[in-house]
Design a protein around this motif. Structure first.
Motif, PDB file in Angstrom:
ATOM      1  N   LYS A 272      31.144  21.958  33.650  1.00  6.52           N
ATOM      2  CA  LYS A 272      30.564  22.942  34.571  1.00  6.52           C
ATOM      3  C   LYS A 272      31.297  24.278  34.501  1.00  6.52           C
ATOM      4  CE  LYS A 272      28.839  19.526  37.887  1.00  6.52           C
ATOM      5  NZ  LYS A 272      28.998  18.954  39.251  1.00  6.52           N
ATOM      6  N   THR A 273      32.602  24.230  34.247  1.00  7.46           N
ATOM      7  CA  THR A 273      33.346  25.487  34.126  1.00  7.46           C
ATOM      8  C   THR A 273      32.962  26.248  32.861  1.00  7.46           C
ATOM      9  OG1 THR A 273      35.181  24.406  32.955  1.00  7.46           O
ATOM     10  CG2 THR A 273      35.277  24.427  35.366  1.00  7.46           C
ATOM     11  N   PHE A 274      32.486  25.548  31.845  1.00  7.46           N
ATOM     12  CA  PHE A 274      32.062  26.215  30.603  1.00  7.46           C
ATOM     13  C   PHE A 274      30.707  26.887  30.790  1.00  7.46           C
ATOM     14  CE2 PHE A 274      35.429  23.723  28.869  1.00  7.46           C
ATOM     15  CZ  PHE A 274      35.812  24.335  27.689  1.00  7.46           C
ATOM     16  N   VAL A 275      29.745  26.154  31.327  1.00  7.88           N
ATOM     17  CA  VAL A 275      28.397  26.714  31.438  1.00  7.88           C
ATOM     18  C   VAL A 275      28.309  27.768  32.543  1.00  7.88           C
ATOM     19  CG1 VAL A 275      27.325  24.640  30.518  1.00  7.88           C
ATOM     20  CG2 VAL A 275      27.705  24.824  32.978  1.00  7.88           C
ATOM     21  N   ALA A 276      29.290  27.763  33.461  1.00 10.20           N
ATOM     22  CA  ALA A 276      29.282  28.776  34.519  1.00 10.20           C
ATOM     23  C   ALA A 276      29.919  30.085  34.070  1.00 10.20           C
ATOM     24  CB  ALA A 276      30.003  28.242  35.762  1.00 10.20           C
ATOM     25  N   ASP A 277      30.719  30.047  33.003  1.00  7.55           N
ATOM     26  CA  ASP A 277      31.396  31.241  32.483  1.00  7.55           C
ATOM     27  C   ASP A 277      30.524  31.848  31.377  1.00  7.55           C
ATOM     28  OD1 ASP A 277      33.048  33.113  31.190  1.00  7.55           O
ATOM     29  OD2 ASP A 277      34.846  31.979  31.746  1.00  7.55           O
TER      30      ASP A 277
ATOM     31  N   LEU B  74      29.866  30.508  27.593  1.00 11.81           N
ATOM     32  CA  LEU B  74      28.506  30.109  27.244  1.00 11.81           C
ATOM     33  C   LEU B  74      28.055  30.796  25.957  1.00 11.81           C
ATOM     34  CD1 LEU B  74      26.202  28.324  28.214  1.00 11.81           C
ATOM     35  CD2 LEU B  74      25.317  30.264  29.511  1.00 11.81           C
ATOM     36  N   ARG B  75      28.416  32.097  25.792  1.00  7.69           N
ATOM     37  CA  ARG B  75      28.077  32.791  24.542  1.00  7.69           C
ATOM     38  C   ARG B  75      28.829  32.179  23.365  1.00  7.69           C
ATOM     39  NH1 ARG B  75      28.383  37.486  27.814  1.00  7.69           N
ATOM     40  NH2 ARG B  75      30.503  37.858  27.056  1.00  7.69           N
ATOM     41  N   ALA B  76      30.089  31.777  23.614  1.00  7.51           N
ATOM     42  CA  ALA B  76      30.859  31.137  22.546  1.00  7.51           C
ATOM     43  C   ALA B  76      30.222  29.803  22.137  1.00  7.51           C
ATOM     44  CB  ALA B  76      32.298  30.925  22.993  1.00  7.51           C
ATOM     45  N   LEU B  77      29.722  29.049  23.119  1.00  5.52           N
ATOM     46  CA  LEU B  77      29.048  27.789  22.812  1.00  5.52           C
ATOM     47  C   LEU B  77      27.780  28.028  22.000  1.00  5.52           C
ATOM     48  CD1 LEU B  77      29.397  25.862  26.209  1.00  5.52           C
ATOM     49  CD2 LEU B  77      30.529  25.316  24.051  1.00  5.52           C
ATOM     50  N   SER B  78      27.032  29.060  22.350  1.00  2.13           N
ATOM     51  CA  SER B  78      25.817  29.388  21.596  1.00  2.13           C
ATOM     52  C   SER B  78      26.153  29.756  20.156  1.00  2.13           C
ATOM     53  CB  SER B  78      25.071  30.534  22.282  1.00  2.13           C
ATOM     54  OG  SER B  78      24.681  30.172  23.588  1.00  2.13           O
TER      55      SER B  78
ATOM     56  N   GLU C  41      22.198  15.991  17.403  1.00  6.24           N
ATOM     57  CA  GLU C  41      22.890  15.159  18.393  1.00  6.24           C
ATOM     58  C   GLU C  41      24.378  15.014  18.099  1.00  6.24           C
ATOM     59  OE1 GLU C  41      21.660  12.514  15.050  1.00  6.24           O
ATOM     60  OE2 GLU C  41      20.676  14.059  16.254  1.00  6.24           O
ATOM     61  N   LYS C  42      24.801  15.343  16.870  1.00 11.50           N
ATOM     62  CA  LYS C  42      26.219  15.283  16.538  1.00 11.50           C
ATOM     63  C   LYS C  42      26.984  16.496  17.067  1.00 11.50           C
ATOM     64  CE  LYS C  42      26.087  11.401  14.309  1.00 11.50           C
ATOM     65  NZ  LYS C  42      26.791  10.207  14.816  1.00 11.50           N
ATOM     66  N   CYS C  43      26.267  17.529  17.491  1.00 10.97           N
ATOM     67  CA  CYS C  43      26.910  18.706  18.105  1.00 10.97           C
ATOM     68  C   CYS C  43      26.770  18.577  19.616  1.00 10.97           C
ATOM     69  CB  CYS C  43      26.271  19.996  17.616  1.00 10.97           C
ATOM     70  SG  CYS C  43      27.050  21.483  18.292  1.00 10.97           S
ATOM     71  N   ARG C  44      27.729  17.939  20.238  1.00  9.03           N
ATOM     72  CA  ARG C  44      27.640  17.657  21.669  1.00  9.03           C
ATOM     73  C   ARG C  44      28.130  18.818  22.526  1.00  9.03           C
ATOM     74  NH1 ARG C  44      30.310  11.860  20.289  1.00  9.03           N
ATOM     75  NH2 ARG C  44      28.513  10.995  19.181  1.00  9.03           N
ATOM     76  N   PHE C  45      28.441  19.951  21.892  1.00 11.14           N
ATOM     77  CA  PHE C  45      28.758  21.164  22.647  1.00 11.14           C
ATOM     78  C   PHE C  45      27.505  21.990  22.931  1.00 11.14           C
ATOM     79  CE2 PHE C  45      32.964  20.453  20.624  1.00 11.14           C
ATOM     80  CZ  PHE C  45      33.701  20.319  21.793  1.00 11.14           C
ATOM     81  N   ASP C  46      26.371  21.522  22.453  1.00  9.99           N
ATOM     82  CA  ASP C  46      25.113  22.221  22.719  1.00  9.99           C
ATOM     83  C   ASP C  46      24.798  22.116  24.213  1.00  9.99           C
ATOM     84  OD1 ASP C  46      22.614  23.316  22.799  1.00  9.99           O
ATOM     85  OD2 ASP C  46      21.783  22.092  21.178  1.00  9.99           O
ATOM     86  N   PRO C  47      24.596  23.256  24.920  1.00  8.71           N
ATOM     87  CA  PRO C  47      24.275  23.181  26.354  1.00  8.71           C
ATOM     88  C   PRO C  47      23.029  22.366  26.647  1.00  8.71           C
ATOM     89  CG  PRO C  47      24.881  25.421  25.734  1.00  8.71           C
ATOM     90  CD  PRO C  47      24.762  24.642  24.461  1.00  8.71           C
ATOM     91  N   GLU C  48      22.119  22.240  25.666  1.00  5.48           N
ATOM     92  CA  GLU C  48      20.904  21.467  25.879  1.00  5.48           C
ATOM     93  C   GLU C  48      21.077  19.988  25.534  1.00  5.48           C
ATOM     94  OE1 GLU C  48      17.807  23.243  23.668  1.00  5.48           O
ATOM     95  OE2 GLU C  48      17.871  25.170  24.728  1.00  5.48           O
ATOM     96  N   TYR C  49      22.251  19.623  25.073  1.00  5.73           N
ATOM     97  CA  TYR C  49      22.494  18.231  24.697  1.00  5.73           C
ATOM     98  C   TYR C  49      22.678  17.374  25.953  1.00  5.73           C
ATOM     99  CZ  TYR C  49      25.065  14.133  23.078  1.00  5.73           C
ATOM    100  OH  TYR C  49      25.480  12.849  22.844  1.00  5.73           O
ATOM    101  N   ASP C  50      22.061  16.200  25.966  1.00  7.44           N
ATOM    102  CA  ASP C  50      22.187  15.275  27.090  1.00  7.44           C
ATOM    103  C   ASP C  50      23.211  14.203  26.723  1.00  7.44           C
ATOM    104  OD1 ASP C  50      21.982  13.647  29.250  1.00  7.44           O
ATOM    105  OD2 ASP C  50      19.934  12.956  28.840  1.00  7.44           O
TER     106      ASP C  50
END
Length: 754
Positions: free
Chosen positions: A534-539, A543-547, A663-672
């Protein structure tokens, strides 16, 4: 055994026509030659003798039935009766007891021998087991545990050969041996060939600890469990039966109740007691299941010699799920029965039962036709060979052999049912025989030809259908004829069906309880990962770094060579032999790629036990899909450092990436993270082939390795070093594999058998 013989005799009596009511036998008129006084006719109160020693008094007609009541040498004794002859009627008393003598057993075709090869084979069998046990104890005292385990496993082949020869000689002895002696030897054979090895296996298991990284062998425990469950169920069923009798006599003294009501009541009582017993045992053992759901304790890594390629191939082929945590869940997995030690234990029990029924059928040939006995005997030996093939790891051959045997048995049974129907036998007996064979064929078709199609669920349905159709047919048969024999048969089938229901319900309750505990454990760890995420997706910056990381991963996969992600090794042993050589080279390469940005690199070869688990649990035994035997982890502080490392991997000429899904990239914000069983953990996994000059020379450039990229904050929680809200201390990650967080996941994975 006694109950089974009584059941068969009851069935024989119900299908054998006796004397009509108009012509009743007269008591005290039966005569038997040479027993108990030799050389004369003796009164036979049982009216049971072989034909050449049976007779009636003068003016009484000899009437022989088809009921087998005993044995004299190699001949069967049949029940007979003496009926008074009417005036002017031809009166055949078999022998004229006043002027004729009967035939003595000695020197006749009924005289049998007391000798059999089992007298020599059984002592050899006992000596072999004793000598093997002595060798195992000697090796264990010398600290050679691996050799002791291998010796005991190897001795199983010789034990099988001795048991097989003994069974063959036991059936051949029917040609010359006294039948009553064969029946008595059957008890000794069951004790020595079935019970004794189980006791010794339990002792060896306590004497020799399990292999490092493995679990205790559960086969012996599984063999003891049905005995305990059956004893408790029997006690409860007897109490219920006594209560039912009391209610019956009290009710019958007041009013008349239709017999169908009592049949349904007894059936419902046995089924209810089976369900209640399963629930009580589940409640009683719930505390043990709770302890099993706790994180597994860390295991010290002992210095052990690596197994050879041949040893690895042999262990992989014969692998079954012996983990105590996964003993229930494996039954509900894809290959279900064929990976479970339950199946082999069940086969061993079924072999003994089938062999006993076949021998009794040969002795009481009046009820069992020779064709059915031969087919049943063939199934017994096929089950024996199936169990042996499974122990050798030849699962496909075992499945085909089992299917062929059941197919042949079904064909013989259906043909015999049609013949019996043409001869005017009861339609209930014919229906029971044909339905039984058709259900067996349906089960064998699914379990043997389509083993991945819920084999255990199909088996449960087959067992319930088998017992319930028996209860229905024999209940209807008894409701029509209402004889004591049919009543006992119906009550017996109800009793057996209740025991089957108890086992099925208990297994289902245990499995669902296991999944419930696993889910609770997974959610406890997932909450920690979720708070960090939550601290990642809120920053916005993170979030841009994850993208950017996700875009870099997609670009890497788009440029990867389109090749199958499968190993090229010829066997699982060769796969591990290559992995042991390749692992240090891959770790050194990862250290060079990690750079000087403070990345921590660590990695080790996947353990043999876990690799075998994954290959059979997830891939149906296809070891070529094991692409993480050689793995290396690189942990970073920030997402930008991780992205930069990914770009260096893509640009490296010695690393050839293997295409894989998002699915191997679990840092994707859309990954469940809960779509699978990753309990909320986030990382990035890459498959690659390491094609350096050194790997090409050694022929290792086709081996697929796994490169895992982590963020140190997630890795620290995974290893159990920190909890949410505390500083992240990741200065030394050498011992992260022993953290409690990963152990929780391992225990959860085992409970689910995933």
């Amino acid at each position: 055994m006694l109950a089974l013989i009584a059941l068969l005799r009851y069935a024989a009596a119900t299908t054998t026509p006796g004397p009509t009511a108009s012509v009743l036998p007269q008591k005290g008129t039966c005569r038997r030659w040479g027993h108990p006084e030799a050389g004369e006719w003796n009164k036979d109160s049982d009216c049971c003798a072989i034909d050449m020693q049976a007779a009636c008094d003068t003016n009484y007609r000899y009437v022989k039935s088809d009921e087998v009541c005993g044995f004299s040498g190699r001949c069967r004794e049949y029940r007979y009766s003496c009926v008074r002859c009417e005036p002017g009627e031809a009166c055949d008393s078999n022998y004229d007891v006043a002027y004729e003598d009967g035939e003595d057993l000695r020197g006749s075709h009924c005289e049998g021998s007391h000798w059999t090869a089992c007298y020599f084979i059984l002592p050899l069998y006992i000596f072999f087991l004793g000598y093997t046990l002595w060798q195992v104890k000697r090796l264990s005292k010398d600290g050679k545990m691996a050799e002791a385990r291998d010796l005991w496993e190897t001795s199983s082949n010789a034990t099988f050969a001795i048991v097989f020869v003994c069974l063959v000689m036991h059936f051949l002895a029917l040609m010359w041996m006294n039948l009553d002696l064969i029946l008595n030897l059957l008890y000794l054979c069951v004790l020595l060939l079935a019970v004794l090895p189980k006791i010794m296996a339990y002792y060896v298991e306590r004497l020799v600890p399990p292999a490092p990284g493995g679990e205790s062998n559960v086969r012996v425990k599984l063999g003891l469990f049905p005995a305990f469950l059956g004893l408790v169920y029997l006690i409860g069923a007897v109490i219920l039966f006594i209560i039912l009798l009391i209610v019956y006599f009290v009710t019958m003294s007041v009013t008349h109740v239709d017999v169908g009501v009592w049949l349904v009541l007894w059936f419902l009582l046995t089924q209810s007691w089976g369900v209640a017993l399963a629930w009580l045992i589940d409640m009683r053992t719930a505390h043990r299941q709770s302890r099993a759901a706790e994180p597994v304790a860390p295991k010290p890594v002992a210095e052990q010699s690596r197994p050879t390629v041949r040893q690895l191939n042999k262990r992989f082929a014969s692998w079954v799920e012996t983990s105590s945590e996964s003993a229930h869940a494996v039954l509900f997995s894809s290959l279900g029965l064929w990976l479970s030690p339950h199946f082999q234990v069940g086969l061993e029990m079924l072999i003994g039962l089938v062999m006993i029924i076949a021998i009794i059928g040969l002795l009481f040939v009046a009820f069992f036709k020779l064709a059915l006995c031969a087919a049943l005997l063939m199934v017994g030996f096929a089950l024996l060979a199936t169990a042996h093939l499974l122990s050798m790891g030849r699962r496909f051959a075992a499945r085909m052999l089992l299917f062929a045997a059941i197919l042949a048995n079904g064909a013989v049974g259906i043909r015999e049912g049609v013949v019996l129907l043409g001869r005017g036998r009861s339609g209930y007996i014919v229906a029971d025989l044909i339905i039984d064979r058709l259900m067996s064929l349906a089960w064998a078709t699914i379990v043997c030809l389509f083993p991945r199609w819920h084999s255990f669920r199909v088996t449960l349905a087959y067992v319930l259908g088998y017992f319930y159709h028996k209860c229905l047919i024999w209940g209807l048969f008894y409701a029509k004829r209402q004889s004591v024999h049919l009543q006992n048969i119906f009550y017996s089938w109800c009793f057996l069906s209740g025991g089957a229901v108890a086992c099925i319900v208990l297994v289902e309750l245990k499995y669902r309880g296991t999944l419930r505990h696993a889910h609770e454990m997974a959610r406890a760890d997932a909450s920690s990962y979720d708070e960090i995420w939550k601290t990642f997706v809120a920053d916005e910056t993170k979030l841009r770094a994850l993208s950017g990381l996700v875009d870099a991963y997609k670009a890497a996969m788009a440029g990867a060579e389109k090749r199958s992600k499968r190993q090229a090794a010829a066997s699982v042993g060769a796969l591990f032999e290559d992995a042991y050589v390749l692992q240090p080279l891959v770790v050194a390469k990862a250290e060079a790629i990690g750079g000087d940005a403070g990345a921590v690199v660590y990695g080790s070869t996947k353990t043999v036990a876990r690799a075998f688990q994954k290959a059979w649990r997830s891939y149906g035994g296809d070891y070529r899909r094991l692409c993480d035997v050689v793995r290396v982890s690189i942990a970073f502080e920030t997402i930008d450092e991780l992205t930069a490392c990914l770009e260096r991997i893509v640009a490296d000429d010695e690393l050839e990436l293997v295409p894989q899904g998002l699915e191997k990239c679990r840092f994707d914000p859309e990954y469940d993270p809960y779509a699978g069983q990753f309990v909320g953990y986030r990382d990035l996994q890459l498959g690659a082939r390491f094609r350096s000059e050194a790997t090409r020379k050694q022929g290792l450039d086709q081996h697929v390795v796994e490169i895992q990229l982590h963020l140190r904050v997630f890795e620290a929680i995974k290893r159990g070093h920190v909890t949410v809200g505390l500083p992240v201390n990741t200065t030394n990650l050498a011992d992260w594999r022993m953290g409690s967080g990963h152990r929780t996941y391992v225990s959860c994975r085992n409970l689910r058998c995933s």
